[in-house]
Design an enzyme around this catalytic site. Structure first.
Site, PDB file in Angstrom:
ATOM      1  N   TYR A  77       0.848  -1.190   0.000  1.00 29.78           N
ATOM      2  CA  TYR A  77       0.000   0.000   0.000  1.00 29.78           C
ATOM      3  C   TYR A  77       0.888   1.246   0.000  1.00 29.78           C
ATOM      4  O   TYR A  77       1.693   1.429   0.920  1.00 29.78           O
ATOM      5  CB  TYR A  77      -0.928  -0.013   1.214  1.00 29.78           C
ATOM      6  CG  TYR A  77      -1.763   1.236   1.292  1.00 29.78           C
ATOM      7  CD1 TYR A  77      -2.766   1.468   0.361  1.00 29.78           C
ATOM      8  CD2 TYR A  77      -1.528   2.186   2.260  1.00 29.78           C
ATOM      9  CE1 TYR A  77      -3.512   2.632   0.404  1.00 29.78           C
ATOM     10  CE2 TYR A  77      -2.279   3.354   2.316  1.00 29.78           C
ATOM     11  CZ  TYR A  77      -3.258   3.569   1.385  1.00 29.78           C
ATOM     12  OH  TYR A  77      -3.992   4.720   1.420  1.00 29.78           O
TER      13      TYR A  77
ATOM     14  N   LYS B 170     -12.135  -0.787   3.983  1.00 26.85           N
ATOM     15  CA  LYS B 170     -12.322  -1.538   2.742  1.00 26.85           C
ATOM     16  C   LYS B 170     -13.343  -2.674   2.949  1.00 26.85           C
ATOM     17  O   LYS B 170     -14.498  -2.402   3.191  1.00 26.85           O
ATOM     18  CB  LYS B 170     -10.959  -2.034   2.260  1.00 26.85           C
ATOM     19  CG  LYS B 170      -9.845  -0.957   2.303  1.00 26.85           C
ATOM     20  CD  LYS B 170     -10.072   0.194   1.355  1.00 26.85           C
ATOM     21  CE  LYS B 170      -9.102   1.358   1.535  1.00 26.85           C
ATOM     22  NZ  LYS B 170      -7.680   1.050   1.487  1.00 26.85           N
TER      23      LYS B 170
HETATM   24  C1  LIG Z   1      -6.556   1.584   2.133  1.00 27.70           C
HETATM   25  C2  LIG Z   1      -5.437   0.728   2.565  1.00 27.70           C
HETATM   26  C3  LIG Z   1      -4.628   1.088   3.643  1.00 27.70           C
HETATM   27  C4  LIG Z   1      -4.811   2.391   4.395  1.00 27.70           C
HETATM   28  O1  LIG Z   1      -6.028   2.444   5.047  1.00 27.70           O
HETATM   29  P1  LIG Z   1      -6.784   3.823   5.393  1.00 27.70           P
HETATM   30  O2  LIG Z   1      -8.016   3.414   6.091  1.00 27.70           O
HETATM   31  O3  LIG Z   1      -7.027   4.514   4.074  1.00 27.70           O
HETATM   32  O4  LIG Z   1      -5.861   4.618   6.251  1.00 27.70           O
HETATM   33  C5  LIG Z   1      -3.634   0.199   4.032  1.00 27.70           C
HETATM   34  N1  LIG Z   1      -3.428  -0.964   3.389  1.00 27.70           N
HETATM   35  C6  LIG Z   1      -4.181  -1.329   2.321  1.00 27.70           C
HETATM   36  C7  LIG Z   1      -3.905  -2.618   1.646  1.00 27.70           C
HETATM   37  C8  LIG Z   1      -5.206  -0.488   1.876  1.00 27.70           C
HETATM   38  O5  LIG Z   1      -5.945  -0.865   0.821  1.00 27.70           O
END
Ligand SMILES: *Cc1c(COP(=O)(O)O)cnc(C)c1O
Length: 380
Positions: free
Chosen positions: A102, A200
């Site tokens: 990420y 997510k």
């Molecule tokens: C979106 C995401 C993050 C960060 O998360 P946030 O809630 O946006 O801070 C970290 N790792 C992965 C794989 C992501 O898709």
């Protein structure tokens, strides 16, 4: 409720019926402060809204059960959760992290950690020899992995990584956002801490930013992470925790549908002349397929990428022509999203410029395929 599966536990939000009213849906506790007992103790376990609140704790219990952990902490974002873990490591600390991960967290690790007594070495995700060589005995405290990793879906072998890390007394932290506990429960494969951008799949409705850490043991590391969360005020707010709980109740049905659709889409476009390559761990020609078969018992997930024949400009034009897919960042929601990742990640990114990342939602898979096919034809 101890004997039921995690899926049943989550579907019923952990099962408690609200005693005052008999409500099936748990209430939201918004209070920032809690009454002390006459003998000055806090027998109910809550003092103030920054360390801990009832709605957050209830939601943590559901996620904890889903991941098979000993304790879970919720944070205001995935980044807050991951950085809190790194800030909880005993200093000086060296971290080994993957090159493909990420991008926001990679940037923080690369640019912001020196000032807080952390050093980082980035290694090829799938190269165990490189990982072994990067470990500094007595100094490496954490090996970080993300599987499958954004946005090319490299699969890391959690059990093999854990063996190498544990031999050097380092912990393994796994960003399992893309898998979700429906697909892989990293603690079962040897991870010590599981992190989620709960924004997510766990929430699944693109209406909450949240993060989590689930610990294999309720140990000193857990206590330090809880202190970091309390001290920097990184706890998730009660309303967001309520929405996250609401989302997790349908996690299994959503992810199963998304996984089935993603496999159908991957297979369909693997034989399309306008697509140079489909990146998806569920395809037999994916370099991580064999590990994925072992490590992703719930299926290969709802994320894939396509590399558009014709290069970067054709990829951007393809994204411009979709109608059902939405051009947006993020992933794991019920609506399908398409994104040209290189535009987001910038020049230091290992993401190929012709790559479009696809987050498969719960729409009809035929509609999704037809829309993307139309857009690929229109890109010429
Ligand atoms: C979106 C995401 C993050 C960060 O998360 P946030 O809630 O946006 O801070 C970290 N790792 C992965 C794989 C992501 O898709």
């Amino acid at each position: 409720m101890k004997t039921v599966t995690p899926e049943t536990f989550a579907a019923q939000a952990g099962g408690p019926i609200e005693p005052l009213s008999g409500a099936i849906v748990p209430p939201i506790h918004l209070s920032t402060t809690f009454e002390r007992d006459p003998d000055n103790a806090y027998s109910k376990g809550y003092i103030y809204g920054r360390p801990d609140t009832p709605t957050v704790r209830m939601t943590e219990e559901v996620l904890n059960r889903l991941e098979g952990g000993a304790a879970t902490l919720l944070f205001g974002s995935g980044m807050a959760a991951a950085t809190a873990l790194f800030l909880s490591l005993e200093r000086p600390a060296h971290i080994v992290a993957p090159k493909v991960m990420y991008w926001g967290l990679r940037r923080w690790l690369a640019e912001q950690t020196a000032a807080v007594g952390l050093s980082v070495t980035f290694v090829d995700n799938a190269d165990l020899d490189a990982l072994r060589a990067a470990i500094i005995p007595g100094r490496t405290r954490c090996v970080w992995l993300e599987t499958p990793s954004n946005p090319t879906w490299v699969v890391s072998d959690i059990a093999a990584v854990a063996k190498i890390a544990h031999a050097a007394s380092a912990i393994v932290g796994a960003d399992s956002t893309v898998s979700s506990p429906v697909i892989t429960r990293p603690i079962e494969f040897g991870a010590d801490v599981v992190m989620h951008a709960a924004t997510k799949y766990l929430n699944g409705h693109s209406d909450v930013v949240a993060g989590s850490l689930t610990f294999k043991a309720k140990d000193a590391l857990f206590e330090r992470a809880a202190s970091v969360r309390r001290d920097i005020g990184a706890i998730l707010a009660p309303f967001e925790a309520f929405l996250l709980m609401r989302g997790m109740r349908t996690l299994h049905v959503r992810v199963r549908h998304q996984t089935a659709s993603a496999l159908t889409i991957a297979r369909h476009f693997a034989n399309n002349g306008r697509v140079a390559e489909v990146l998806y761990p569920g395809l037999a020609n994916h370099p991580g397929h064999e590990i994925a078969r072992r490590q992703m018992p719930g299926g290969f997930g709802g994320m894939l990428s396509i590399r558009v024949a014709g290069g970067e400009a054709a990829a951007i034009r393809t994204a411009a022509h979709v109608q059902v897919w939405k051009r947006a960042t993020s992933l794991g929601g019920v609506e399908s999203l398409i994104e040209h990742r290189a535009s987001i990640e910038g020049p230091t990114s290992p993401c190929p410029p012709d790559l479009l990342r696809l987050s498969v939602g719960v729409e009809d898979v035929g509609d999704l395929i037809a829309d993307l096919e139309r857009a690929l034809i229109a890109n010429a």
